[in-house]
Motif scaffolding. Sequence first.
Motif, PDB file in Angstrom:
ATOM      1  N   UNK A  67     -26.881   2.898  -7.500  1.00  8.20           N
ATOM      2  CA  UNK A  67     -26.210   3.434  -8.686  1.00  8.20           C
ATOM      3  C   UNK A  67     -26.394   4.945  -8.642  1.00  8.20           C
ATOM      4  N   UNK A  68     -25.320   5.683  -8.417  1.00  9.81           N
ATOM      5  CA  UNK A  68     -25.448   7.140  -8.238  1.00  9.81           C
ATOM      6  C   UNK A  68     -25.772   7.861  -9.554  1.00  9.81           C
ATOM      7  N   UNK A  69     -25.810   7.096 -10.671  1.00  5.59           N
ATOM      8  CA  UNK A  69     -26.237   7.702 -11.940  1.00  5.59           C
ATOM      9  C   UNK A  69     -27.751   7.684 -12.093  1.00  5.59           C
ATOM     10  N   UNK A  70     -28.439   7.037 -11.164  1.00  4.79           N
ATOM     11  CA  UNK A  70     -29.880   6.823 -11.292  1.00  4.79           C
ATOM     12  C   UNK A  70     -30.614   7.489 -10.115  1.00  4.79           C
ATOM     13  N   UNK A  71     -31.400   8.535 -10.392  1.00  3.07           N
ATOM     14  CA  UNK A  71     -32.050   9.258  -9.287  1.00  3.07           C
ATOM     15  C   UNK A  71     -32.975   8.382  -8.458  1.00  3.07           C
ATOM     16  N   UNK A  72     -33.658   7.426  -9.113  1.00  2.00           N
ATOM     17  CA  UNK A  72     -34.560   6.549  -8.342  1.00  2.00           C
ATOM     18  C   UNK A  72     -33.768   5.663  -7.391  1.00  2.00           C
ATOM     19  N   UNK A  91     -22.394  10.743   6.318  1.00  2.00           N
ATOM     20  CA  UNK A  91     -22.502  10.322   4.915  1.00  2.00           C
ATOM     21  C   UNK A  91     -21.148  10.522   4.243  1.00  2.00           C
ATOM     22  N   UNK A  92     -20.649   9.454   3.606  1.00  2.00           N
ATOM     23  CA  UNK A  92     -19.403   9.572   2.835  1.00  2.00           C
ATOM     24  C   UNK A  92     -19.740   9.359   1.356  1.00  2.00           C
ATOM     25  N   UNK A  93     -19.680  10.439   0.593  1.00  2.00           N
ATOM     26  CA  UNK A  93     -19.999  10.386  -0.854  1.00  2.00           C
ATOM     27  C   UNK A  93     -18.737   9.983  -1.605  1.00  2.00           C
ATOM     28  N   UNK A 113     -19.951  10.501 -18.015  1.00  2.00           N
ATOM     29  CA  UNK A 113     -19.803   9.455 -16.998  1.00  2.00           C
ATOM     30  C   UNK A 113     -19.053   9.987 -15.770  1.00  2.00           C
ATOM     31  N   UNK A 114     -17.933  10.666 -16.015  1.00  2.00           N
ATOM     32  CA  UNK A 114     -17.087  11.112 -14.904  1.00  2.00           C
ATOM     33  C   UNK A 114     -17.767  12.234 -14.107  1.00  2.00           C
ATOM     34  N   UNK A 115     -18.284  13.230 -14.814  1.00  2.00           N
ATOM     35  CA  UNK A 115     -18.936  14.341 -14.085  1.00  2.00           C
ATOM     36  C   UNK A 115     -20.227  13.874 -13.408  1.00  2.00           C
ATOM     37  N   UNK A 120     -22.381  15.044  -9.881  1.00  5.79           N
ATOM     38  CA  UNK A 120     -23.843  15.018  -9.760  1.00  5.79           C
ATOM     39  C   UNK A 120     -24.278  13.955  -8.765  1.00  5.79           C
ATOM     40  N   UNK A 121     -23.630  12.768  -8.840  1.00  3.51           N
ATOM     41  CA  UNK A 121     -24.000  11.666  -7.939  1.00  3.51           C
ATOM     42  C   UNK A 121     -23.782  12.042  -6.483  1.00  3.51           C
TER      43      UNK A 121
END
Length: 263
Positions: A67-72, A91-93, A113-115, A120-121
Motif C-alpha cells: 500500500x503506497x499510502x503506508x510507509x511501513x 522499478x515502475x512506480x 488521496x490522489x496526491x 508521495x507514494x
Amino acid sequence: MSAELSDLSGNVAFVSGASRGLGEHFAEVLAKAGCDLVVTSRDTATLALIQDRIEGVGRQCLALELDVLDPDSIQKAADRAIEHFGKVDVLVCNAGCNRRKPALEVTWDDWNLILDTNLRGSFFLAQAIVKRSMMPRGYGRVITIGSVTCVHGYAGLAPYGASRGGIKQLTMSLADDWGPHGITVNCLAPGWFKTAQNAVMYEDAEWVEMLSNRIPVRRPGSMKDLDGALVFLASESSRYVTGQTLLVDGGISGGPVRALPKK
Ligand SMILES: NC(=O)c1ccc[n+]([C@@H]2O[C@H](COP(=O)([O-])OP(=O)(O)OC[C@H]3O[C@@H](n4cnc5c(N)ncnc54)[C@H](OP(=O)(O)O)[C@@H]3O)[C@@H](O)[C@H]2O)c1
C-alpha cells in the motif's frame, strides 16, 4: 542495432499497481523481455493469478502486498523484494488513482488521496528501492508514470493533474540526484488507454468517437502501444536518457486541438 540493447534477461523488475490495468500489462511485458518480477498491490488474491501467468512465461515472480499510502508497507515490500532476488534493476512506480470531479467539488480527502498515492507514494517507493539496491550497485532504471496531464490542464482533473505535473518535476529532480550513481529516472506518460480507472467513459460510443477525432492517430491507445517505450526506458537502449517525460499518446498532447470532449 544490437538486440542486447533491449534484452532484459537477468534483470529484476518491481512494478507497483500490478494487479490490473497498465501495471499488470507492464509486468507481463517486462517478463517477456526477460525480467524476473516483483508484482505488488493491495490485492494479493489477484496478484497470485498474475504471478502464475508470469511464471508461465518462464520467469520467477514474487507477489507482495504493498500500500503506497503506508510507509511501513513500502519499506517492507522493498526489503522483501531485495532479500528474495538480491537486487532490483527496474522499478515502475505505476500505482495510482483518480477521482474525476469539478474543482469546486474536490474535498480535502480527494486531494490527499490522489496526491499521496500518485506523487508521495511514487517518491517514497523509489527512495526505498534506490537506497537499498540501486545506489549500492550503481545501476538502476526508475520509471515513473505520467499522463497527458503532465503537460496540459483539463477540467475535472485538478488534483490528478497536479499529481502528474508533480511527477514530471520529480522525475527531473531525481534524475539529477541519482544520475551520478548510474541510475536513470524517466517518466512514461500514457495518453488515453481503457482500463478499470476510466472504463465507464469508454461505454459511450459517441464520446469515444469524439476522443478519437481529437487524437492525431485517430484512436485511443491499446496497451501494446506502450510496450516499446517501456522496454526502451527499462533497458540499455536508454542509457543516456534521463529526466525525460515520454508521452505515448497518439499525438494528443502535441496536436492542434488540445481540448478533450466533456464527460
Ligand atoms: N489508463 C490510462 O489511460 C492512464 C493514462 C495515464 C496515466 N495512467 C496512470 O497509470 C497508472 C495505472 O493506471 P490504470 O488505468 O491501470 O489504473 P487502474 O486500473 O485503476 O489500476 C491502478 C493500480 O494502482 C494500484 N493502487 C491504487 N492505489 C494503491 C495504493 N494505495 N497502494 C498500492 N497500489 C495501489 C491498484 O492496485 P490495488 O487496488 O490492487 O491495490 C491497481 O493495480 C495510474 O497511476 C494512472 O493514473 C493511466
